[in-house]
Design a protein around this motif. Structure first.
Motif, mmCIF file in Angstrom:
data_model
loop_
_atom_site.group_PDB
_atom_site.id
_atom_site.type_symbol
_atom_site.label_atom_id
_atom_site.label_comp_id
_atom_site.label_asym_id
_atom_site.label_seq_id
_atom_site.Cartn_x
_atom_site.Cartn_y
_atom_site.Cartn_z
ATOM 1 N N LEU A 189 2.168 5.493 -3.226
ATOM 2 C CA LEU A 189 1.464 4.820 -4.322
ATOM 3 C C LEU A 189 0.629 5.799 -5.131
ATOM 4 C CD1 LEU A 189 0.416 1.480 -2.611
ATOM 5 C CD2 LEU A 189 2.043 1.788 -4.490
ATOM 6 N N SER A 190 0.033 6.754 -4.455
ATOM 7 C CA SER A 190 -0.755 7.768 -5.156
ATOM 8 C C SER A 190 0.126 8.600 -6.088
ATOM 9 C CB SER A 190 -1.452 8.668 -4.136
ATOM 10 O OG SER A 190 -2.162 9.686 -4.782
ATOM 11 N N GLU A 240 1.188 3.187 6.938
ATOM 12 C CA GLU A 240 0.229 3.039 5.855
ATOM 13 C C GLU A 240 -0.026 4.365 5.141
ATOM 14 O OE1 GLU A 240 -0.160 1.830 8.913
ATOM 15 O OE2 GLU A 240 -0.291 -0.330 8.620
ATOM 16 N N ASP A 241 -0.064 5.464 5.918
ATOM 17 C CA ASP A 241 -0.300 6.779 5.307
ATOM 18 C C ASP A 241 0.831 7.145 4.349
ATOM 19 O OD1 ASP A 241 -2.598 6.979 6.862
ATOM 20 O OD2 ASP A 241 -1.603 8.154 8.430
ATOM 21 N N GLU A 263 1.102 6.426 -9.028
ATOM 22 C CA GLU A 263 -0.030 6.294 -9.943
ATOM 23 C C GLU A 263 -0.195 7.554 -10.806
ATOM 24 O OE1 GLU A 263 -4.788 5.172 -9.729
ATOM 25 O OE2 GLU A 263 -3.707 5.659 -7.904
ATOM 26 N N TYR A 275 3.712 12.030 8.780
ATOM 27 C CA TYR A 275 2.691 10.977 8.719
ATOM 28 C C TYR A 275 2.473 10.435 10.125
ATOM 29 C CZ TYR A 275 3.767 11.145 3.766
ATOM 30 O OH TYR A 275 3.971 11.579 2.499
ATOM 31 N N LEU A 291 2.844 5.077 2.795
ATOM 32 C CA LEU A 291 2.814 4.185 1.635
ATOM 33 C C LEU A 291 1.661 4.526 0.697
ATOM 34 C CD1 LEU A 291 3.762 0.848 3.371
ATOM 35 C CD2 LEU A 291 5.226 2.404 2.084
ATOM 36 N N GLN A 292 0.526 4.924 1.256
ATOM 37 C CA GLN A 292 -0.600 5.320 0.405
ATOM 38 C C GLN A 292 -0.239 6.547 -0.430
ATOM 39 O OE1 GLN A 292 -3.868 5.673 3.156
ATOM 40 N NE2 GLN A 292 -4.511 3.567 2.825
ATOM 41 N N GLU A 293 0.441 7.513 0.189
ATOM 42 C CA GLU A 293 0.844 8.689 -0.583
ATOM 43 C C GLU A 293 1.860 8.318 -1.649
ATOM 44 O OE1 GLU A 293 2.714 13.138 -0.323
ATOM 45 O OE2 GLU A 293 1.782 12.306 1.463
#
Length: 93
Positions: free
Chosen positions: A33-34, A26-27, A37, A22, A29-31
């Motif tokens: 969370l994805s 943020e990248d 989900e 990464y 953490l976004q992954e």
């Protein structure tokens, strides 16, 4: 939103950035969370399928499996459906 991470979690993210996986926190953490989900969506689908199966069973519907051949056929159908769903999930990423 403010989020606090353990020292181990921070080190984990830092290591991912240092390794080039990464470029930013943020990248990562976004992954994360994805992925969470997606897992929760699959969990909801499984629970809904269990509810449907239980309702079907309660109505007396179902499929009688009495021979080894019928068991093998059902296993092959389940495997085919699973492979199809995995492929569809891969295409949706």
């Amino acid at each position: 939103m403010e989020v606090r991470f353990t020292d181990d979690q921070k080190a984990f993210v830092r290591q991912a950035i240092e390794s080039g996986r990464y470029s930013r926190e943020e990248d990562a953490l976004q992954e994360a969370l994805s992925l969470w989900e997606g897992r929760e969506r699959r969990r909801a689908e499984i629970l809904a399928a269990v509810d449907q199966a239980e309702a079907s069973f309660a109505r007396g519907e179902g499929r009688r499996i009495t021979t080894g051949e019928e068991t093998a056929q059902l296993a092959n159908e389940i495997k085919r459906r699973g492979v199809s769903r995995l492929a569809a999930d891969e295409n949706n990423r």
